[in-house]
Enzyme design. Structure first.
Site, PDB file in Angstrom:
ATOM      1  N   CYS A   1       0.837  -1.198   0.000  1.00  0.00           N
ATOM      2  CA  CYS A   1       0.000   0.000   0.000  1.00  0.00           C
ATOM      3  C   CYS A   1       0.874   1.251   0.000  1.00  0.00           C
ATOM      4  O   CYS A   1       1.571   1.498  -0.977  1.00  0.00           O
ATOM      5  CB  CYS A   1      -0.981  -0.042   1.169  1.00  0.00           C
ATOM      6  SG  CYS A   1      -2.337   1.137   0.991  1.00  0.00           S
TER       7      CYS A   1
ATOM      8  N   HIS B   1      -3.973  -4.768   0.196  1.00  0.00           N
ATOM      9  CA  HIS B   1      -3.487  -5.311   1.462  1.00  0.00           C
ATOM     10  C   HIS B   1      -3.552  -6.827   1.463  1.00  0.00           C
ATOM     11  O   HIS B   1      -4.590  -7.401   1.762  1.00  0.00           O
ATOM     12  CB  HIS B   1      -4.325  -4.748   2.621  1.00  0.00           C
ATOM     13  CG  HIS B   1      -4.012  -3.333   2.942  1.00  0.00           C
ATOM     14  ND1 HIS B   1      -3.006  -2.977   3.821  1.00  0.00           N
ATOM     15  CD2 HIS B   1      -4.542  -2.178   2.488  1.00  0.00           C
ATOM     16  CE1 HIS B   1      -2.939  -1.654   3.891  1.00  0.00           C
ATOM     17  NE2 HIS B   1      -3.855  -1.147   3.101  1.00  0.00           N
TER      18      HIS B   1
ATOM     19  N   GLU C   1      -2.328  -8.806   3.568  1.00  0.00           N
ATOM     20  CA  GLU C   1      -2.505  -9.312   4.933  1.00  0.00           C
ATOM     21  C   GLU C   1      -3.975  -9.280   5.332  1.00  0.00           C
ATOM     22  O   GLU C   1      -4.358  -9.827   6.357  1.00  0.00           O
ATOM     23  CB  GLU C   1      -1.640  -8.511   5.926  1.00  0.00           C
ATOM     24  CG  GLU C   1      -2.128  -7.117   6.275  1.00  0.00           C
ATOM     25  CD  GLU C   1      -1.830  -6.066   5.232  1.00  0.00           C
ATOM     26  OE1 GLU C   1      -1.445  -6.436   4.093  1.00  0.00           O
ATOM     27  OE2 GLU C   1      -1.995  -4.875   5.529  1.00  0.00           O
TER      28      GLU C   1
END
Lengths: 237, 207
Positions: free
Chosen positions: B80, B182, B184
């Site tokens: 990001c 993202h 994650e």
């Protein structure tokens, strides 16, 4: 249209309310988050309705279980607190009281975290004539407040109908559409979603996102506690 | 082990916990001197504004380390804001210099029917083979950003279409990787992308 489970916390417990009162204990928030993980929920919102500042120890534990994007709100009053919440693993911070108490601090938070990480939460209610207003401050004009908050640079709004909250009577969509027209950034609306069929209808109205509370934690008329997320079944996933 | 830059701005623990889920050891690195011989690759998490991010990298010594590391040193994955800082500059804070490891300017997303910031799950299209994103087709990843690298894609990069224009969301230059979304927070496919970066780091270390 994003569909976002919205979980309320009080003192490390998952709770439900109706119009933010009459609190009912539902269980362990960590379990709830685990279940939403298993359902591959797209994102969630976690709001602590009774804290003066974030419970960082608990929030760290909770965040470590979240596999999906998660926004947190509750007691964030300073930039330092906002940075810490993000560091713990939350993707966005939700600010509500701070918008009124200290808009300068909100601007600081936006400038450090970027607008995309800051959600402005506006709780709306109606007076006895049915006129929309701010739950947190009866004397401030709702639309003016929204316009002022927009100028602070927040990346998203969360408009929450506190009259209908917890009621499962359905969203009063026209009120939301009217307010949404004042806002240029994405808007999450919530408060009173009744059923999966309602979500289906809402999905064709050009909305950005809908927050869902009771529908995803209760089942049946007797409101048995059952975390559910049947979006696939209704073609909404 | 993967080193996660703890430079003062970013969802550090989210990246750590994602790697923990796939069984990869991580360490949090406050400054370049924290890098031990066990560290095979670096991840730059990023939740914040470009100016603040660069400022924090400079304050912790990471900015000059990453420039010296260059594109052929230790593998680096920017996520990001982390990806955006790998570039030359950004419209978000145009007076600030990025790392300039990848030439290009980060710009405000194009206006159109969808509001900016771009929030939510977007279909990502791979052009050719992507080391991070394999051949996973028809998959969405979670995006939350107002700025991005607006360009047509090269072989090996991946893009989304936002308001009719391509925005690059996965890019690689030698040992430098960037992901705009993202991983994650993007369920199984996101964890797979993180795992692919780790595998790349292992291979690089062995060769």
């Amino acid at each position: 249209m994003r569909i976002i489970p919205s979980l309320l916390l009080n003192n490390r417990a998952l709770v439900k309310t109706v119009s933010f009162s009459g609190e009912r204990y539902l269980g362990d928030p960590i379990n709830a988050v685990r279940l939403f993980n298993e359902y591959d929920a797209h994102e969630i919102v976690i709001l602590d309705i009774n804290c003066n500042e974030p419970d960082f120890e608990f929030l760290e534990k909770l965040a470590s279980k979240c596999r999906m994007p998660v926004a947190y709100g509750g007691g964030i009053n300073t930039l330092e607190q906002a940075l810490k919440v993000i560091k713990l693993g939350y993707d966005k911070v939700i600010l509500s009281r701070l918008l009124l108490k200290n808009p300068d601090e909100v601007e600081k938070i936006v400038s450090h975290l970027g607008s995309q990480s800051v959600i402005a939460c506006i709780e709306i209610e109606r007076d006895n004539k049915g006129v929309l207003g701010l739950r947190l401050h009866k004397k401030i004009n709702l639309v003016n407040h929204i316009r002022q908050v927009s100028r602070l640079g927040v990346g998203e709004f969360f408009l929450y109908d506190s009259d209908r909250e917890g009621s499962r009577k359905g969203l009063l969509i026209n009120d939301f559409l009217m307010l949404k027209a004042e806002i240029d950034v994405p808007v999450i609306i919530g408060g009173g979603v009744e059923s999966y069929n309602e979500l289906r209808e809402l999905s064709s109205m050009g909305l950005d996102a809908v927050a869902v509370g009771s529908l995803f934690v209760y089942f049946g008329k007797r409101e048995a506690v059952l975390i559910n997320y049947d979006l696939r079944k209704y073609g909404l996933y | 082990m993967i080193g996660i830059l703890d430079y003062g701005l970013g969802n550090v623990l989210a990246v750590r916990s994602a790697y923990r889920e796939i069984g990869v050891k991580t360490c949090l690195l406050s400054e370049p001197s924290d890098i031990s011989s066990e560290v095979l690759g670096l991840v730059i998490p990023g939740v914040g504004s470009f100016g603040e991010g660069v400022h924090c990298l400079e304050n912790t010594g990471w900015f000059s380390y990453l420039k010296d590391n260059g594109v052929r040193g230790l593998p680096v994955l920017g996520i990001c804001l982390g990806m955006q800082m790998l570039f030359t500059s950004s419209e978000e804070d145009s007076a600030i210099n990025g790392l300039n490891l990848i030439k290009g300017k980060i710009r405000l997303l194009p206006k159109g029917e969808k509001p900016v910031p771009n929030m939510g799950w977007c279909d990502v299209v791979n052009l050719g083979e992507s080391i991070l994103l394999n051949e996973i087709l028809d998959v969405k990843y979670y995006h939350v950003h107002s700025y991005g690298y607006r360009s047509t894609a090269n072989q090996g990069s991946s893009y989304i279409i936002f308001n009719g224009e391509p925005v690059i969301v996965s890019i690689k230059l030698n040992n430098i990787f960037g992901l705009q979304f993202h991983p994650e927070k993007s369920l199984k496919q996101g964890l797979q992308a993180l795992n692919n970066f780790y595998s790349y780091c292992l291979n690089e270390n062995n060769s």
